[in-house]
Design an enzyme around this catalytic site. Sequence first.
Site, mmCIF file in Angstrom:
data_model
loop_
_atom_site.group_PDB
_atom_site.id
_atom_site.type_symbol
_atom_site.label_atom_id
_atom_site.label_comp_id
_atom_site.label_asym_id
_atom_site.label_seq_id
_atom_site.Cartn_x
_atom_site.Cartn_y
_atom_site.Cartn_z
ATOM 1 N N ASP A 66 3.431 -0.787 11.373
ATOM 2 C CA ASP A 66 2.972 0.525 10.975
ATOM 3 C C ASP A 66 2.354 1.162 12.210
ATOM 4 O O ASP A 66 1.639 0.497 12.963
ATOM 5 C CB ASP A 66 1.942 0.435 9.842
ATOM 6 N N ARG A 82 8.594 3.449 11.584
ATOM 7 C CA ARG A 82 9.685 2.992 10.717
ATOM 8 C C ARG A 82 10.985 2.753 11.478
ATOM 9 O O ARG A 82 11.587 3.649 12.050
ATOM 10 C CB ARG A 82 9.887 3.958 9.550
ATOM 11 N N SER A 97 5.763 7.815 12.709
ATOM 12 C CA SER A 97 5.719 6.491 12.099
ATOM 13 C C SER A 97 6.592 5.493 12.846
ATOM 14 O O SER A 97 7.580 5.854 13.483
ATOM 15 C CB SER A 97 6.172 6.564 10.643
ATOM 16 N N ASP A 126 0.796 -1.229 0.000
ATOM 17 C CA ASP A 126 0.000 0.000 0.000
ATOM 18 C C ASP A 126 0.829 1.280 0.000
ATOM 19 O O ASP A 126 0.317 2.346 -0.317
ATOM 20 C CB ASP A 126 -0.943 0.012 1.213
ATOM 21 N N HIS A 127 2.113 1.204 0.338
ATOM 22 C CA HIS A 127 2.908 2.415 0.554
ATOM 23 C C HIS A 127 3.661 2.912 -0.687
ATOM 24 O O HIS A 127 4.093 4.057 -0.717
ATOM 25 C CB HIS A 127 3.935 2.177 1.668
ATOM 26 N N ARG A 133 -1.741 12.658 10.050
ATOM 27 C CA ARG A 133 -0.520 13.402 10.358
ATOM 28 C C ARG A 133 -0.396 14.609 9.451
ATOM 29 O O ARG A 133 -0.819 14.586 8.304
ATOM 30 C CB ARG A 133 0.718 12.510 10.166
#
Length: 775
Positions: free
Chosen positions: A191, A670, A668, A126-127, A473
């Site tokens: 995520d 990440r 995030s 999806d990213h 965000r």
Amino acid sequence: RVSKCQLISLALGHGARRLHVSAAFSAKAKVSMSRFEPASYINYEKMQSNVDIVRKRLNRPLTLSEKIVYGHLDDPHNQDIDRGRTYLRLRPDRVAMQDATAQMAMLQFISSGLPKVAVPSTIHCDHLIEAQTGGPKDLARAKEVNQEVYNFLASAGAKYGVGFWKPGSGIIHQIILENYAYPGVMLIGTDSHTPNGGGLGGICIGVGGADAVDVMAGIPWELKCPKVIGVKLTGRLSGWTSPKDVILKVAGILTVKGGTGAIVEYHGPGVDSISCTGMATICNMGAEIGATTSVFPYNSRMKSYLEKTGRGEIAAVADEFADLLVPDQGCEYDEVIELNLDELKPHINGPFTPDLAHPVSEIGAVAKKSGWPLEVKVGLIGSCTNSSYEDMGRAASLAKQALDKGLKCKAQFTVTPGSEQIRATIERDGYSKILSDVGGVVLANACGPCIGQWDRRDVKKGEKNTIVTSFNRNFTARNDANPATHAFVTSPEIVTALAIAGTLNFNPETDYLTASNGEKFKLLPPDGDELPAKDFDPGQDTYQHPPADGTSLKVDVSPQSNRLQLLEPFDKWNGHDLEDLQVLIKVKGKCTTDHISAAGPWLKFRGHLDNISNNMLIGAVNIENDAVNKIKNQLTGEYAGVPDVARHYKANGLSWVVVGDDNYGEGSSREHAALEPRHLGGRVIIVKSFARIHETNLKKQGLLPLTFTNPSDYDKIRPDDKISIRGLKNFTPGTVRKHSDGSKDTMELNHTFNETQIQWFQAGSALNRMKELQH
């Protein structure tokens, strides 16, 4: 306690929803989702047993959060439980990964040497789909540009037993809500918006890839025992007020770090006025207050959603265990916030931070006073936060009113469906046409502009402008890489109204629009069905099930690839204190994971640690000169980019430290923001306070995240200092600072390492420690 129920095998086909019910047996509350993984069970009996043990030990009523978390304890008899203090060892039910983070998670899993994942796991593409012209063309381009990465993820999933949702399937959190979340589940996802699943009564927690590897490896997963913040809802949502306004208001109350270390648990009579997908919206954006996760109690709205998404049998079993899926009477929260939904007004938060809350009725005046551009250049609806059928229906109801008066959007307008199922259903039911007719462009079922995957061309970089979104965000430059873009977060219906009006200075509750014939009119409050009357249209089948045995399959990573790179283990701790670490950068102010490891164009390197390390801290502000990506190389005396100086230090055998401010690493999940400093020679991160996920990610990669005992000591560190960390043998780290003038001083630092985490540091990383335990 249920005395008789059924083993239910769910085969959720995309052409039709098929339910196969097999033999009944007594006293077993298990539901198997066989289309996705034959051995995945919803075992409420095991949860109930754990909860009974813990309730007897603690001798008090439990919150819903505690029931689900403690219901997944590895050892409920002996686990030390103290909210906010002890670390819990847990057994989550499943793992979900989006494609940007899945690359590194799967690379780490491959490095572990394990043959297959131990719990049901999925990858969601999806990213990596950039929004440019519209859904079909953008998706086709993404499949071509990202073919190497998609092939890697699909083949790794097949080899190691991980389900693979192809590009175009939709956003990870919407897919989870439609297929995998259920009341009482404990799910971890790579995520930060994984808490979306709390809308279906689950404890769904965002983590880094190394945490996911632990769970996929069958190792108990550690989580600091969360505190519980109760949000009591009274009254009912109505009119222009939406579920998004609940979390926008809560974010204004708690701020971006007010939920750190806590689960936000919604309760009270107002809960029942919110749809299941509305509850998911509220939980999703709870990530913006730093919360571990958010959750709602099981109710009829969740049951209806389960039934509409082909999981009525799960709802039936949940009904049998309903007491397990709601808080105990008399349970105590660490903090309680009360919100009367009858009095709650539509809100809009921003710019530049998601906790700057304003009633919509006041935003025009505040914008004028603050010098924010009033003209709305683009309105964007959708994203993982607000892309449900109900969201799209309410936005379409406003668009239809404008069209009936001969109006279209004055601003550009984009629509991002949350999943292929949502896209197909809103197309069938006419919502897509209405939104397109009013001026909207329907984008691919993906994250797109929400995470910076937006090829925006209507303004130049540096041009001051305003956008309004239904995203979660709005950090500086997050959506379009333009630091001058003022991004505001609100509900899809308010975005639609402001896009039609073309200005922030518009309150749809009181202000008039002018129809094409000159008539003045007010928009009526939005309305939309919670769930489709004709059931969902599943759309195209986009799921790849892993084979029963993938051991003979190969996962190829070309040594020449600039997008994928197999991992080399980080070096072990040498047993000595860390002496004379150079301060690489002293960061000023807000430093999110976007600042530490930017997304947007850098997403393509998420599977190649060395290449993506070229974005390390390039968004952070250097306190020495208020510049971005411009620091002094203390070896050469010249100024250069942060990654360049870090590489130079590493090449010359000089380890380094980063000094930061409050809530360092918010945003995030990440883990690249932790991997990159480790890869480029970093050893220690010293800050006033950390965001939860980032602190854990740093520990996982063998770094030392430390906090000032006295936050004012931040002011004493100079950009050219050298810092020594003493006391590591006993793990009581303190510092000695050497200044360029030869003087020295010391300061106290705190850490939150437990015994297991100390072993990660000593081994060089959590992955290294996992390998040690295999031998």
